[in-house]
Design an enzyme around this catalytic site. Structure first.
Site, PDB file in Angstrom:
ATOM      1  N   GLY A  22       0.922  -1.178  -0.174  1.00 15.70           N
ATOM      2  CA  GLY A  22      -0.099   0.006   0.205  1.00 15.70           C
ATOM      3  C   GLY A  22       0.877   1.249   0.074  1.00 15.70           C
ATOM      4  N   TYR A 153      23.054  -4.334   2.737  1.00 17.39           N
ATOM      5  CA  TYR A 153      23.451  -4.493   4.120  1.00 17.39           C
ATOM      6  C   TYR A 153      23.164  -5.974   4.590  1.00 17.39           C
ATOM      7  CZ  TYR A 153      19.687  -2.154   6.242  1.00 17.39           C
ATOM      8  OH  TYR A 153      18.347  -1.723   6.848  1.00 17.39           O
ATOM      9  N   PRO A 196      19.455   3.255  -1.978  1.00 15.19           N
ATOM     10  CA  PRO A 196      18.479   4.320  -1.536  1.00 15.19           C
ATOM     11  C   PRO A 196      17.390   4.761  -2.595  1.00 15.19           C
ATOM     12  CG  PRO A 196      20.567   5.159  -1.760  1.00 15.19           C
ATOM     13  CD  PRO A 196      20.809   3.718  -2.078  1.00 15.19           C
TER      14      PRO A 196
HETATM   15  C1  HXC Z   1      14.270   2.907  18.891  1.00 12.09           C
HETATM   16  C2  HXC Z   1      12.180   2.320  18.689  1.00 12.09           C
HETATM   17  C3  HXC Z   1      11.811   3.197  17.804  1.00 12.09           C
HETATM   18  C4  HXC Z   1      13.001   4.046  17.455  1.00 12.09           C
HETATM   19  C5  HXC Z   1      10.082   1.937  17.836  1.00 12.09           C
HETATM   20  N1  HXC Z   1      10.931   1.699  18.788  1.00 12.09           N
HETATM   21  N2  HXC Z   1      10.777   3.090  17.045  1.00 12.09           N
HETATM   22  N3  HXC Z   1      13.360   2.207  19.300  1.00 12.09           N
HETATM   23  N4  HXC Z   1      14.202   3.764  17.984  1.00 12.09           N
HETATM   24  N5  HXC Z   1      13.029   4.879  16.458  1.00 12.09           N
HETATM   25  C6  HXC Z   1      10.459   0.665  19.854  1.00 12.09           C
HETATM   26  C7  HXC Z   1       9.470   0.879  20.663  1.00 12.09           C
HETATM   27  O1  HXC Z   1       9.970   1.915  21.742  1.00 12.09           O
HETATM   28  C8  HXC Z   1       8.969  -0.398  21.323  1.00 12.09           C
HETATM   29  O2  HXC Z   1       9.883  -0.941  22.319  1.00 12.09           O
HETATM   30  C9  HXC Z   1       9.066  -1.391  20.042  1.00 12.09           C
HETATM   31  O3  HXC Z   1      10.163  -0.560  19.340  1.00 12.09           O
HETATM   32  C10 HXC Z   1       8.045  -1.540  19.544  1.00 12.09           C
HETATM   33  O4  HXC Z   1       7.369  -0.227  18.899  1.00 12.09           O
HETATM   34  P1  HXC Z   1       6.001   0.011  18.655  1.00 12.09           P
HETATM   35  O5  HXC Z   1       5.862   1.350  17.936  1.00 12.09           O
HETATM   36  O6  HXC Z   1       4.999  -0.563  19.503  1.00 12.09           O
HETATM   37  O7  HXC Z   1       5.992  -0.923  17.087  1.00 12.09           O
HETATM   38  P2  HXC Z   1       4.945  -1.158  16.012  1.00 12.09           P
HETATM   39  O8  HXC Z   1       3.533  -0.332  16.173  1.00 12.09           O
HETATM   40  O9  HXC Z   1       4.690  -2.504  15.695  1.00 12.09           O
HETATM   41  O10 HXC Z   1       5.850  -0.365  14.873  1.00 12.09           O
HETATM   42  C11 HXC Z   1       6.594  -1.000  14.138  1.00 12.09           C
HETATM   43  C12 HXC Z   1       7.695  -0.130  13.692  1.00 12.09           C
HETATM   44  C13 HXC Z   1       7.192   1.314  12.817  1.00 12.09           C
HETATM   45  C14 HXC Z   1       8.957  -0.776  12.920  1.00 12.09           C
HETATM   46  C15 HXC Z   1       8.425   0.529  14.797  1.00 12.09           C
HETATM   47  O11 HXC Z   1       8.425   1.910  12.605  1.00 12.09           O
HETATM   48  C16 HXC Z   1       6.599   0.666  11.923  1.00 12.09           C
HETATM   49  O12 HXC Z   1       5.443   0.324  11.641  1.00 12.09           O
HETATM   50  N6  HXC Z   1       7.190   0.532  10.647  1.00 12.09           N
HETATM   51  C17 HXC Z   1       6.777   0.040   9.433  1.00 12.09           C
HETATM   52  C18 HXC Z   1       7.253   0.893   8.156  1.00 12.09           C
HETATM   53  C19 HXC Z   1       8.833   0.974   8.226  1.00 12.09           C
HETATM   54  O13 HXC Z   1       9.599   0.811   9.197  1.00 12.09           O
HETATM   55  N7  HXC Z   1       9.489   1.388   6.856  1.00 12.09           N
HETATM   56  C20 HXC Z   1      10.983   1.530   6.829  1.00 12.09           C
HETATM   57  C21 HXC Z   1      11.289   0.492   6.097  1.00 12.09           C
HETATM   58  S1  HXC Z   1      12.613   1.007   5.445  1.00 12.09           S
HETATM   59  P3  HXC Z   1       9.643  -0.568  23.886  1.00 12.09           P
HETATM   60  O14 HXC Z   1      10.515  -1.398  24.544  1.00 12.09           O
HETATM   61  O15 HXC Z   1       9.829   0.788  24.217  1.00 12.09           O
HETATM   62  O16 HXC Z   1       8.288  -1.053  23.994  1.00 12.09           O
HETATM   63  C22 HXC Z   1      14.066  -0.085   5.320  1.00 12.09           C
HETATM   64  C23 HXC Z   1      15.204   0.284   4.350  1.00 12.09           C
HETATM   65  C24 HXC Z   1      16.470  -0.206   4.577  1.00 12.09           C
HETATM   66  O17 HXC Z   1      13.967  -1.022   5.688  1.00 12.09           O
HETATM   67  C25 HXC Z   1      17.600   0.460   3.754  1.00 12.09           C
HETATM   68  C26 HXC Z   1      17.669   1.837   3.442  1.00 12.09           C
HETATM   69  C27 HXC Z   1      18.486   2.285   2.500  1.00 12.09           C
HETATM   70  P1  NAP Z   2       7.454   1.659   3.501  1.00 12.89           P
HETATM   71  O1  NAP Z   2       6.705   2.435   2.341  1.00 12.89           O
HETATM   72  O2  NAP Z   2       7.530   1.995   5.029  1.00 12.89           O
HETATM   73  O3  NAP Z   2       7.329   0.051   3.277  1.00 12.89           O
HETATM   74  C1  NAP Z   2       6.975  -0.761   4.224  1.00 12.89           C
HETATM   75  C2  NAP Z   2       5.566  -1.646   4.340  1.00 12.89           C
HETATM   76  O4  NAP Z   2       5.517  -2.726   5.266  1.00 12.89           O
HETATM   77  C3  NAP Z   2       4.410  -0.601   4.617  1.00 12.89           C
HETATM   78  O5  NAP Z   2       3.469  -0.664   3.840  1.00 12.89           O
HETATM   79  C4  NAP Z   2       3.929  -1.084   5.976  1.00 12.89           C
HETATM   80  O6  NAP Z   2       2.461  -0.860   5.973  1.00 12.89           O
HETATM   81  C5  NAP Z   2       4.342  -2.775   5.921  1.00 12.89           C
HETATM   82  N1  NAP Z   2       4.406  -3.407   7.019  1.00 12.89           N
HETATM   83  C6  NAP Z   2       5.143  -2.973   8.163  1.00 12.89           C
HETATM   84  N2  NAP Z   2       4.890  -3.893   9.126  1.00 12.89           N
HETATM   85  C7  NAP Z   2       3.846  -4.951   8.709  1.00 12.89           C
HETATM   86  C8  NAP Z   2       3.359  -5.853   8.972  1.00 12.89           C
HETATM   87  N3  NAP Z   2       3.848  -6.354  10.234  1.00 12.89           N
HETATM   88  N4  NAP Z   2       2.634  -6.809   8.396  1.00 12.89           N
HETATM   89  C9  NAP Z   2       2.412  -6.384   7.128  1.00 12.89           C
HETATM   90  N5  NAP Z   2       2.940  -5.242   6.507  1.00 12.89           N
HETATM   91  C10 NAP Z   2       3.633  -4.539   7.224  1.00 12.89           C
HETATM   92  O7  NAP Z   2       8.984   1.554   3.119  1.00 12.89           O
HETATM   93  P2  NAP Z   2       9.911   1.387   1.565  1.00 12.89           P
HETATM   94  O8  NAP Z   2      11.098   2.004   1.495  1.00 12.89           O
HETATM   95  O9  NAP Z   2       8.861   1.239   0.383  1.00 12.89           O
HETATM   96  O10 NAP Z   2      10.313  -0.078   2.101  1.00 12.89           O
HETATM   97  C11 NAP Z   2       9.795  -1.245   1.047  1.00 12.89           C
HETATM   98  C12 NAP Z   2      11.006  -2.335   1.069  1.00 12.89           C
HETATM   99  O11 NAP Z   2      12.207  -2.059   0.549  1.00 12.89           O
HETATM  100  C13 NAP Z   2      11.342  -2.717   2.573  1.00 12.89           C
HETATM  101  O12 NAP Z   2      11.444  -4.163   2.443  1.00 12.89           O
HETATM  102  C14 NAP Z   2      12.701  -2.041   2.712  1.00 12.89           C
HETATM  103  O13 NAP Z   2      13.453  -2.686   3.833  1.00 12.89           O
HETATM  104  C15 NAP Z   2      13.030  -2.162   1.239  1.00 12.89           C
HETATM  105  N6  NAP Z   2      14.321  -1.269   1.112  1.00 12.89           N
HETATM  106  C16 NAP Z   2      13.827   0.094   0.982  1.00 12.89           C
HETATM  107  C17 NAP Z   2      14.995   0.999   0.403  1.00 12.89           C
HETATM  108  C18 NAP Z   2      14.629   2.444   0.171  1.00 12.89           C
HETATM  109  O14 NAP Z   2      15.596   3.099   0.107  1.00 12.89           O
HETATM  110  N7  NAP Z   2      13.350   2.843   0.347  1.00 12.89           N
HETATM  111  C19 NAP Z   2      16.175   0.400   0.206  1.00 12.89           C
HETATM  112  C20 NAP Z   2      16.667  -0.966   0.592  1.00 12.89           C
HETATM  113  C21 NAP Z   2      15.607  -1.601   0.829  1.00 12.89           C
HETATM  114  P3  NAP Z   2       1.707  -1.023   7.403  1.00 12.89           P
HETATM  115  O15 NAP Z   2       2.322   0.054   8.507  1.00 12.89           O
HETATM  116  O16 NAP Z   2       0.406  -0.598   7.037  1.00 12.89           O
HETATM  117  O17 NAP Z   2       1.659  -2.476   8.011  1.00 12.89           O
END
Ligand code: HXC
Ligand code: NAP
Length: 288
Positions: A22, A153, A196
């Protein structure tokens, strides 16, 4: 989408489940897959986000996009995702493991729960989906295709995103292991390691504004540009299509040379100006 590499009927007959479909890269890939004729299922935890994206993609492509709420950490929800897909489309051909969670932090500042949270979304989520879909394909004697989004990584490791690095390395091992084990069932498994590509999800968590003032991510990039979503979506479309039918167990890096640039011992010498090289050459010639 204007820059599609494949012809626009290339994925007709494919039923593709995109986790995290999404938002961000998942959404961009879903849009191109739908343009190419696939039936796409997008899934994540947020119903409103999924429904909006599904409607918008369908309106653009004219093809059905099904939104299904699923937390990939919960195996029973993954089984429901599979059942909903079969109910709507009669089959499933492809799993795109793209959902992720991530944030930057010095590792010693993480709670155990924070570590679990990222590893559970990335690694457990990917193996839950792979297991459920793989069992289905094997039991029903169907061909299957899994594509996993990792990062560079996953093989270099990285500080400050250690839970993500551990989990992505696990997903890469999953990719290669299942490629070897399930090829006999006509199930392929590959990965993409993007550099990125700006998305709101990644940028807000990994390059928050205060840090952008200290570290400029563009300086790490030899092409001095980030990736374009269409570049990634074209690669994913190819690896999902039958044109890549003999590619199995591969990880394709799409990062403009980023990781190699930063790994090479002398590559940063490109910061030395031409005048300095001229002077050095002059001195060398004068000595000889
Ligand atoms: C330290 C953190 C934190 C932060 C959360 N926590 N954010 N700790 N720094 N920035 C801790 C919280 O304090 C809590 O621990 C635990 O993690 C769980 O947090 P919740 O908020 O309850 O978790 P949840 O609601 O399940 O959300 C998961 C999430 C959130 C990962 C924290 O950011 C999320 O929903 N992310 C989904 C999308 C996402 O992350 N997209 C990016 C992907 S990019 P405690 O102990 O305090 O309870 C990617 C790119 C890679 O992967 C390469 C790029 C070049
Ligand atoms: P993003 O938009 O935050 O995508 C992450 C997605 O994962 C969100 O749609 C989120 O939706 C979903 N998600 C998180 N927790 C989930 C759960 N428990 N169950 C189901 N869905 C869940 O970030 P993005 O940058 O597009 O990343 C997409 C992928 O690319 C990831 O695997 C990331 O590691 C990889 N990647 C990204 C980059 C970059 O530069 N952007 C670089 C290297 C790799 P909900 O929060 O609604 O669940």
């Amino acid at each position: 989408m204007n820059n599609m590499m494949l012809r626009d009927d290339a994925l007709i007959g494919k039923v593709i489940v995109v986790t995290g479909g999404g938002t961000g890269l998942g959404r961009s890939m879903s849009e191109m897959l739908s343009h190419l004729g696939a039936s796409v299922v997008i899934t994540s935890r947020k119903k409103d986000v999924l429904e909006k994206s599904a409607n918008e993609i369908s309106a653009l492509t004219g093809n059905k996009v099904l939104p299904v709420v699923c937390d990939v950490r919960k195996y029973e929800q993954v089984e429901n995702l599979l059942q909903q897909t079969i109910k709507e489309f009669g089959k499933v051909t492809t799993l795109l493991n793209n959902a992720a969670g991530n944030f930057i932090s010095p590792t010693e500042r993480l709670s155990a729960k924070a570590f679990d949270t990222v590893v559970d979304i990335v690694l457990k989520g990917s193996y839950n989906c792979s297991l459920a879909f793989g069992k289905y394909w094997i039991e029903n004697k169907c061909a299957g295709n899994m594509l996993n989004i990792v990062t560079t990584y996953a093989f270099t490791g990285s500080g400050f995103v250690v839970p993500s690095a551990c989990a992505k390395a696990g997903v890469l091992a999953l990719t290669r292991s299942l490629a070897a084990e399930w090829a006999k069932y006509n199930i392929r498994s590959n990965a993409i390691a993007p550099g990125p590509f700006p998305t709101e999800g990644a940028w807000t968590r990994l390059f928050p504004e205060p840090l952008q003032k200290i570290i400029d991510p563009i300086q790490r990039l030899p092409m001095k540009r980030v990736g374009n979503h269409e570049e990634l979506a074209n690669l994913a479309s190819y690896l999902i299509s039958d044109f890549s039918g003999y590619i199995n167990g591969e990880v394709v890096v799409i990062d403009g040379g980023e990781w190699l640039y930063n790994a090479g011992q002398f590559t940063h010498f490109d910061k030395i100006p031409k005048e300095a090289w001229d002077m050095w050459e002059q001195m060398r010639k004068e000595k000889s």
